[in-house]
Scaffold this motif. Structure first.
Motif, mmCIF file in Angstrom:
data_model
loop_
_atom_site.group_PDB
_atom_site.id
_atom_site.type_symbol
_atom_site.label_atom_id
_atom_site.label_comp_id
_atom_site.label_asym_id
_atom_site.label_seq_id
_atom_site.Cartn_x
_atom_site.Cartn_y
_atom_site.Cartn_z
ATOM 1 N N LEU A 1 0.830 -1.203 0.000
ATOM 2 C CA LEU A 1 0.000 0.000 0.000
ATOM 3 C C LEU A 1 0.868 1.259 0.000
ATOM 4 O O LEU A 1 0.600 2.228 -0.722
ATOM 5 N N GLY A 2 1.932 1.227 0.783
ATOM 6 C CA GLY A 2 2.854 2.357 0.813
ATOM 7 C C GLY A 2 3.593 2.526 -0.504
ATOM 8 O O GLY A 2 3.767 3.646 -0.996
ATOM 9 N N PHE A 3 4.032 1.411 -1.091
ATOM 10 C CA PHE A 3 4.727 1.439 -2.378
ATOM 11 C C PHE A 3 3.857 2.111 -3.447
ATOM 12 O O PHE A 3 4.307 3.011 -4.166
ATOM 13 N N CYS B 1 2.490 0.214 9.264
ATOM 14 C CA CYS B 1 1.042 0.392 9.153
ATOM 15 C C CYS B 1 0.617 1.859 9.080
ATOM 16 O O CYS B 1 -0.413 2.176 8.484
ATOM 17 N N LEU B 2 1.409 2.743 9.696
ATOM 18 C CA LEU B 2 1.024 4.161 9.716
ATOM 19 C C LEU B 2 1.633 4.958 8.566
ATOM 20 O O LEU B 2 1.078 5.978 8.157
ATOM 21 N N LEU B 3 2.764 4.499 8.031
ATOM 22 C CA LEU B 3 3.419 5.248 6.951
ATOM 23 C C LEU B 3 2.542 5.431 5.715
ATOM 24 O O LEU B 3 2.552 6.502 5.098
ATOM 25 N N PRO B 4 1.772 4.412 5.292
ATOM 26 C CA PRO B 4 0.927 4.631 4.102
ATOM 27 C C PRO B 4 -0.098 5.750 4.264
ATOM 28 O O PRO B 4 -0.535 6.334 3.264
ATOM 29 N N LEU B 5 -0.477 6.071 5.521
ATOM 30 C CA LEU B 5 -1.532 7.075 5.719
ATOM 31 C C LEU B 5 -1.125 8.468 5.245
ATOM 32 O O LEU B 5 -1.846 9.080 4.452
ATOM 33 N N PRO B 6 0.038 9.038 5.677
ATOM 34 C CA PRO B 6 0.411 10.352 5.148
ATOM 35 C C PRO B 6 0.691 10.331 3.648
ATOM 36 O O PRO B 6 0.454 11.321 2.947
ATOM 37 N N ILE B 7 1.183 9.181 3.141
ATOM 38 C CA ILE B 7 1.448 9.086 1.705
ATOM 39 C C ILE B 7 0.141 9.187 0.918
ATOM 40 O O ILE B 7 0.021 9.974 -0.038
ATOM 41 N N TRP B 8 -0.861 8.405 1.333
ATOM 42 C CA TRP B 8 -2.132 8.417 0.610
ATOM 43 C C TRP B 8 -2.902 9.718 0.857
ATOM 44 O O TRP B 8 -3.692 10.146 -0.004
ATOM 45 N N TYR B 9 -2.668 10.333 1.999
ATOM 46 C CA TYR B 9 -3.281 11.644 2.229
ATOM 47 C C TYR B 9 -2.742 12.653 1.222
ATOM 48 O O TYR B 9 -3.496 13.438 0.631
#
Length: 884
Positions: A402-404, A465-473
């Motif tokens: 998801l982060g990728f 688990c939390l890193l994808p959140l700011p990326i997708w934001y």
């Protein structure tokens, strides 16, 4: 821009480290009860000989006269003991191999990178459980099994690390030293009552680590190709109390043809896995099995009563079952009850039933049935250990993917925003969803953190688990950009957009496949050679196009050649040096004519760099001859090598900032170092690669002129300058995607052009013999990494020139390169294996690590390339206007 780079580096470091948390965490658990066989053991003491680097085919095979190379061992096989093959795993560095032998488990990949001298994780091993253990051999190895001892019962005796000299006249002295010191111990016991008493106790081990063969192998290289199966087949010979005598058989079947080759087809062969040797040694002297061992006792080798075999196998089963129970308990306690899914094949009731049944068989003297049942329990427990060890894998993998995807999307949006001239209305209606979006992501983040907190997850889980959140934001904040871009594509699509997209996908897949099959790089370079024919380049710049075709085809030869290191040829290295000198003379003549005069310091600099190449040629030749005569590394050669290495990154900064002059200065300096690190044809590789890079720069300028963009300067007058950003000159185009792809392709070619770096065997220690021959893993590793990076530096410096001449922002091109690399990395993330042969596992890790390292190092190399191309130091403080 700085904030973006830091954020990008952070994300890629997380992606890089993620596979070690997802696939390769330590399998060890603690808190088990020691298990041992409650019967008198067959032996009082045990001697373990480990001939490091010894292969089964070389020990067992007969020479051309039909005689054994090891007659003593051959006599044991035929008259005194049991023999077979110990199947190891690769990479076969001493660290994991000896841990498997002495502790009974296969150390995870990440532990190898944490050093040879310390234990990165605590584990139990055979020496721990003995009354006393003595060991002799390499200091790097023995320290692992002495510092980790629970009691003061392990006595290591090692030679000095400087003795491990690959250029020494006779490295067999490492082994004779071991035997001499063993004799010295027993002689000393005659006059030392305390030592005499210890040596006569039971449950003692003598460990002789013989490094001579391995050191000779590194110095003179084995004859097999890289990754050959023979490298994982080591000889296993055992004899003495508790071991079966040789068994004559009429026929036996194995998957290989070794028996006939070795003339041993009539002597019973017992193959084992490397980890099986630890429980075998423990049972022979009656000490508890190592707590973390996953080895299965090879009962067929034991010459004991059937009762002892059954009891020992029962002990083995309980010892592995204990690990399973602890692992299950840990996972159950760390998972919410309604989410926990137990390993159904080995429930509590089934464990009890199997153990009761096995104990019943032993009481009924049905020993074969008991052994068979215990093996079944062991296999189920090992599967259960694997199940709980990989319990969180899908969950973590999903978050990393998801982060990728989010990061790649965000980088693409940055390029689109900067160069697609999208008209986006900034209204209050657009801002309101952004505020709501922020609140939604914050709430989601708190929920995820609470979920992880309740399960007492490690801190790394929070990162993944939390890193994808700011990326997708960040991605969803640009939703209007996405809308406008989609609208633009639908209403006014670029010419041949679908064709370009398919070609791009095909190109990325070729790059991925090239990691497995080097010849795909050859196919790609041949395709590159046809580039001028499908563009107006062939008619407008025929001479440049011919040069491009020639060097593409010449470079395409290298991936078809054998891996570097198998057959060294010092004359090819010297030939490469002479070609560099010839090229230097031609360039020097051209530059002097171009300037109608020459700057004093520039002339001195060119001559100094040419002298450096001459010295490198002489050092390579002199070192090779000295080592061939077993006279070691000459001190003068060693000093000269280090001086050339140290100066190689400084001298280019003294050269003219004119594009051509600076690039050629960088080539001369780095080639001097590369020659010192070469052993064969690879010395020619960076020379051909750099020539292609020069032609690429000219080709890109021609391409730019054909697209209607005027170039104000010729390449002969363009200068590298600091802080150059030409974003305002033009927008991003499909040609720029091709330029970015070319860079990634050339970087992969630089990596795999002369060898398969994914194979540990490609790291040939002979490459560093001009600098040092005494074993020093970190220094040798650093030198070999620099050798790998030198072609990278050539390519990155050329790319700096391409960015300058094509008048596009370095940020945009660099982002495109990162996107391509990350798409490849995502491929390899899905291809990572932790099962099958260790070669498959190691290769899958290497591929991912290489691509991720390339992405991370690109940022470092980009900075290094900018320093090398843009910085200018003055020589002797003279102004550069002085002419001869």
């Amino acid at each position: 821009m700085l904030l973006y780079i830091i954020f990008g580096l952070l994300i890629h470091f997380v992606f890089f480290a993620s596979i070690f948390d997802i696939y390769f965490t330590s399998p060890l658990v603690h808190g088990m009860t020691p298990q041992f066989t409650p019967l008198p053991p067959p032996a009082k003491r045990l001697v373990l000989f480990v001939a490091d680097g010894l292969r089964a085919d070389k020990l067992y095979e007969l020479d051309e006269n039909g005689n054994s190379r090891a007659p003593f061992i051959r006599d044991i096989i035929m008259h005194k003991g049991s023999w077979g093959i110990s199947h190891t795993r690769v990479p076969t560095e001493s660290r994991p191999g000896h841990v498997a032998l002495i502790a009974g488990f296969y150390e995870d990949v990440s532990a190898v990178a944490k050093g040879w001298k310390e234990n990165p994780v605590e584990f139990d091993f055979l020496f721990n459980e003995t009354n006393y253990s003595w060991s002799w051999g390499s200091p790097d190895l023995l320290v692992m099994f002495s510092k980790g001892a629970k009691r003061n019962n392990v006595f290591p005796c090692s030679y000095d690390a400087s003795s491990e000299d690959f250029g020494a006249q006779d490295v067999t002295k490492l082994d004779t030293w071991v035997f001499d010191n063993v004799k010295e111990l027993f002689r000393g016991a005659r006059n030392n009552q305390s030592l005499f008493s210890k040596l006569n106790e039971d449950k003692i081990v003598f460990f002789l680590h013989l490094l001579g063969i391995d050191t000779n192998g590194h110095a003179h290289r084995p004859s097999s190709r890289a990754g050959h199966p023979s490298e994982t087949n080591t000889p296993f010979v055992t004899w003495g109390a508790g071991i079966k005598y040789p068994q004559r058989v009429s026929a036996q079947k194995f998957d290989d043809t070794y028996l006939e080759e070795w003339k041993l087809e009539n002597w019973k062969r017992h193959d084992v896995n490397q980890a099986d040797i630890a429980p075998l040694m423990a049972s022979l002297i009656g000490v508890p099995f190592p707590l973390n061992s996953v080895g299965i006792l090879p009962v067929d080798i034991l010459n004991t009563t059937d009762l002892f075999k059954a009891e020992s196998m029962f002990t083995n089963a309980v010892q592995i079952l204990e690990q399973f129970k602890v692992k299950m308990t840990q996972k159950k306690e760390a998972t919410l009850s309604f989410l926990f899914t137990p390993f159904k094949s080995l429930s509590d009731s089934k464990q009890i039933n199997i153990l009761r049944k096995a104990r019943s068989y032993i009481k009924q003297k049905k020993y074969d049935e008991a052994v068979s049942l215990c093996k079944e329990l062991i296999n189920l427990a090992l599967k259960g250990l694997s199940y709980y060890h990989t319990y969180d894998r899908f969950f973590l993998g999903f978050n990393v993917v998801l982060g990728f995807v989010g990061w790649t999307s965000y980088a693409s949006l940055l390029i689109i925003k900067s160069h697609c001239n999208l008209t986006i209305g900034v209204s209050k209606e657009v801002k309101k969803p952004s505020h709501l979006l922020l609140c939604s992501f914050v709430a989601l983040g708190l929920l995820v953190a609470l979920f992880l907190l309740l399960q007492a997850c490690p801190w790394t889980y929070y990162v993944y688990c939390l890193l994808p959140l700011p990326i997708w934001y960040a991605v969803l904040r640009e939703f209007p950009v996405i809308q406008d871009f989609v609208t633009l594509l639908l209403t006014n699509p670029p010419n041949h957009f679908v064709g370009y997209l398919l070609l791009f996908i095909l190109g990325v897949e070729v790059l991925v496949v090239s990691f497995f099959y080097r010849y795909m790089l050859t196919a790609g370079l041949i395709a590159f050679a046809g580039w001028p024919f499908i563009t107006p380049l062939w008619t407008r710049a025929k001479s440049t196009s011919l040069s491009w075709i020639f060097f593409c085809l010449l470079l395409a030869v290298f991936p078809l050649m054998p891996v570097v290191g198998r057959k060294p040829d010092i004359f090819l290295v010297m030939g490469a040096g002479l070609l560099v000198l010839l090229l230097s003379l031609l360039v020097l003549t051209f530059v002097i004519r171009r300037k109608n005069g020459f700057v004093n310091e520039e002339l001195v600099l060119y001559l100094l760099q040419m002298l450096s190449v001459v010295v490198s040629i002489c050092v390579v030749y002199g070192t090779h001859n000295s080592l061939l005569k077993k006279q070691g590394l000459p001190l003068t050669n060693q000093i000269a090598s280090w001086i050339i290495l140290a100066s190689s990154l400084v001298i280019p900064l003294l050269s003219s900032p004119i594009l051509f002059d600076r690039l050629f200065s960088i080539l001369l300096s780095l080639m001097s170092t590369y020659l010192l690190l070469s052993t064969g044809y690879e010395a020619l590789f960076p020379l051909v690669l750099s020539c292609l890079m020069f032609v690429w720069i000219y080709m890109e300028q021609e391409t730019l002129q054909q697209s209607g963009i005027s170039c104000k300067q010729k390449l002969s007058t363009i200068q590298f300058a600091c802080n150059t950003d030409l974003t305002q000159f033009r927008d991003f185009s499909l040609d720029d995607i091709r330029r970015a792809f070319f860079l990634v392709f050339f970087l992969v070619t630089a990596f795999f052009g002369t060898g398969n770096i994914a194979s540990v065997n490609s790291f040939d220690l002979a490459s560093v013999y001009c600098f040092l021959t005494v074993f020093s893993p970190y220094m040798m590793g650093a030198l070999m990494i620099w050798k790998i990076l030198i072609p990278f530096v050539f390519v990155m410096c050329a790319f700096e020139a391409v960015q300058l001449t094509t008048q596009l922002s370095s940020k945009s091109l660099f982002l495109m390169v990162i996107i391509i690399s990350d798409v490849m990395a995502l491929h390899f993330f899905f291809l990572i294996k932790d099962f099958g042969s260790w070669l498959d596992i190691g290769t899958s890790i290497s591929h991912y690590v290489i691509v991720m390292s390339m992405t991370i190092f690109l940022m470092f190399l980009n900075g290094l390339a900018q320093i090398l191309t843009t910085k200018k130091l003055k020589l002797w403080g003279r102004p550069k206007s002085h002419l001869i």
